[in-house]
Design a protein around this motif. Structure first.
Motif, PDB file in Angstrom:
ATOM      1  N   ARG A   1      -2.867  -8.613   1.313  1.00  0.00           N
ATOM      2  CA  ARG A   1      -4.181  -8.074   1.712  1.00  0.00           C
ATOM      3  C   ARG A   1      -4.101  -7.440   3.101  1.00  0.00           C
ATOM      4  NH1 ARG A   1      -7.868  -5.352   0.235  1.00  0.00           N
ATOM      5  NH2 ARG A   1      -7.825  -6.547  -1.670  1.00  0.00           N
ATOM      6  N   GLU A   2      -3.419  -8.087   4.049  1.00  0.00           N
ATOM      7  CA  GLU A   2      -3.279  -7.527   5.397  1.00  0.00           C
ATOM      8  C   GLU A   2      -2.565  -6.182   5.365  1.00  0.00           C
ATOM      9  OE1 GLU A   2      -1.992 -10.079   8.738  1.00  0.00           O
ATOM     10  OE2 GLU A   2      -2.163 -11.730   7.310  1.00  0.00           O
TER      11      GLU A   2
ATOM     12  N   ASP B   1      -0.354 -15.940  -5.102  1.00  0.00           N
ATOM     13  CA  ASP B   1      -1.683 -15.867  -4.476  1.00  0.00           C
ATOM     14  C   ASP B   1      -1.777 -14.756  -3.429  1.00  0.00           C
ATOM     15  OD1 ASP B   1      -0.207 -16.928  -2.395  1.00  0.00           O
ATOM     16  OD2 ASP B   1      -1.473 -18.695  -2.115  1.00  0.00           O
ATOM     17  N   GLY B   2      -0.729 -13.951  -3.281  1.00  0.00           N
ATOM     18  CA  GLY B   2      -0.755 -12.829  -2.353  1.00  0.00           C
ATOM     19  C   GLY B   2      -0.244 -13.148  -0.965  1.00  0.00           C
ATOM     20  N   THR B   3       0.078 -14.413  -0.700  1.00  0.00           N
ATOM     21  CA  THR B   3       0.640 -14.763   0.605  1.00  0.00           C
ATOM     22  C   THR B   3       2.148 -14.513   0.583  1.00  0.00           C
ATOM     23  OG1 THR B   3       0.919 -17.086  -0.029  1.00  0.00           O
ATOM     24  CG2 THR B   3      -1.146 -16.491   1.093  1.00  0.00           C
TER      25      THR B   3
ATOM     26  N   GLU C   1       0.686 -12.137   6.962  1.00  0.00           N
ATOM     27  CA  GLU C   1       0.625 -13.372   6.177  1.00  0.00           C
ATOM     28  C   GLU C   1       0.354 -13.113   4.710  1.00  0.00           C
ATOM     29  OE1 GLU C   1      -2.241 -15.868   8.112  1.00  0.00           O
ATOM     30  OE2 GLU C   1      -0.922 -16.253   9.820  1.00  0.00           O
ATOM     31  N   SER C   2      -0.165 -11.908   4.387  1.00  0.00           N
ATOM     32  CA  SER C   2      -0.538 -11.656   2.994  1.00  0.00           C
ATOM     33  C   SER C   2      -0.457 -10.170   2.656  1.00  0.00           C
ATOM     34  CB  SER C   2      -1.966 -12.143   2.732  1.00  0.00           C
ATOM     35  OG  SER C   2      -2.887 -11.339   3.446  1.00  0.00           O
TER      36      SER C   2
ATOM     37  N   LEU D   1       6.703 -12.191  -1.982  1.00  0.00           N
ATOM     38  CA  LEU D   1       5.296 -12.277  -2.325  1.00  0.00           C
ATOM     39  C   LEU D   1       5.060 -13.423  -3.304  1.00  0.00           C
ATOM     40  CD1 LEU D   1       2.641 -10.734  -1.859  1.00  0.00           C
ATOM     41  CD2 LEU D   1       3.247  -9.284  -3.801  1.00  0.00           C
TER      42      LEU D   1
END
Length: 173
Positions: A91-92, A42-44, A88-89, A39
């Motif tokens: 968030r997903e 930026d969360g990616t 990809e992140s 990780l």
């Protein structure tokens, strides 16, 4: 001196664990997935090493699927019988567990993949002249999925034969 840190593949599962423990994501499905990924701030996610053995282990351990960086998904998807979700992140992953968004599973058709690649190979097993006993031994080992060790002096043809094994195995059906 640049220091390379190890264990960064555990960043994503640690983040998911913290989010689950603090009840920021729904936890009903988390235990069904083996989660790995480096990780970034930026969360990616960055790709990790060892996606194939991770997927094999996940299948062996009875997980329903593997969540890992999208860049590693095709490598892991070689393993049949387990769902591979490339993200990809972070968030997903959060949206997936909170049922706000789905992640398409990655599927690799090995026969199609190798058939496509074999059409463009520069070498062919049929080009090897002589060495009938070695060729036969390689055919048997490859057909049975056995390991191969070739020993001999430089120039004996070990590398030449090894490079041609995939072209022959693809033709055997």
């Amino acid at each position: 001196q640049r220091r390379v840190h190890e264990g960064s593949a555990y960043d994503l599962p640690l983040a998911v664990g913290l989010l689950a423990a603090s009840e920021q994501i729904k936890t009903e499905q988390v235990h069904r997935y083996l989660i790995m990924g480096e990780l970034l701030l930026d969360g990616t996610l960055n790709p990790i090493k060892g996606a194939l053995p991770i997927a094999l282990n996940a299948k062996e351990q009875g997980f329903a699927g593997v969540i890992l960086p999208k860049q590693n998904a095709r490598e892991a998807a070689v393993v049949k019988g387990i769902t591979i979700l490339g993200v990809e992140s972070l968030r997903e992953v959060i949206d997936f567990f909170n049922e706000k968004g789905g992640i398409d599973s990655t599927v690799v058709d090995l026969e199609q993949e190798f058939a496509h690649k074999s059409q463009w190979m520069e070498v062919d097993f049929a080009d090897v002249k002589g060495q009938e006993s070695v060729k036969r031994a390689l055919e048997i080992a490859a057909a049975g999925g056995h390991n191969i060790i070739m020993v001999g002096p430089p120039g004996a043809g070990k590398t030449m034969l090894a490079k041609r094994i995939p072209t022959h195995v693809l033709c055997v059906d």
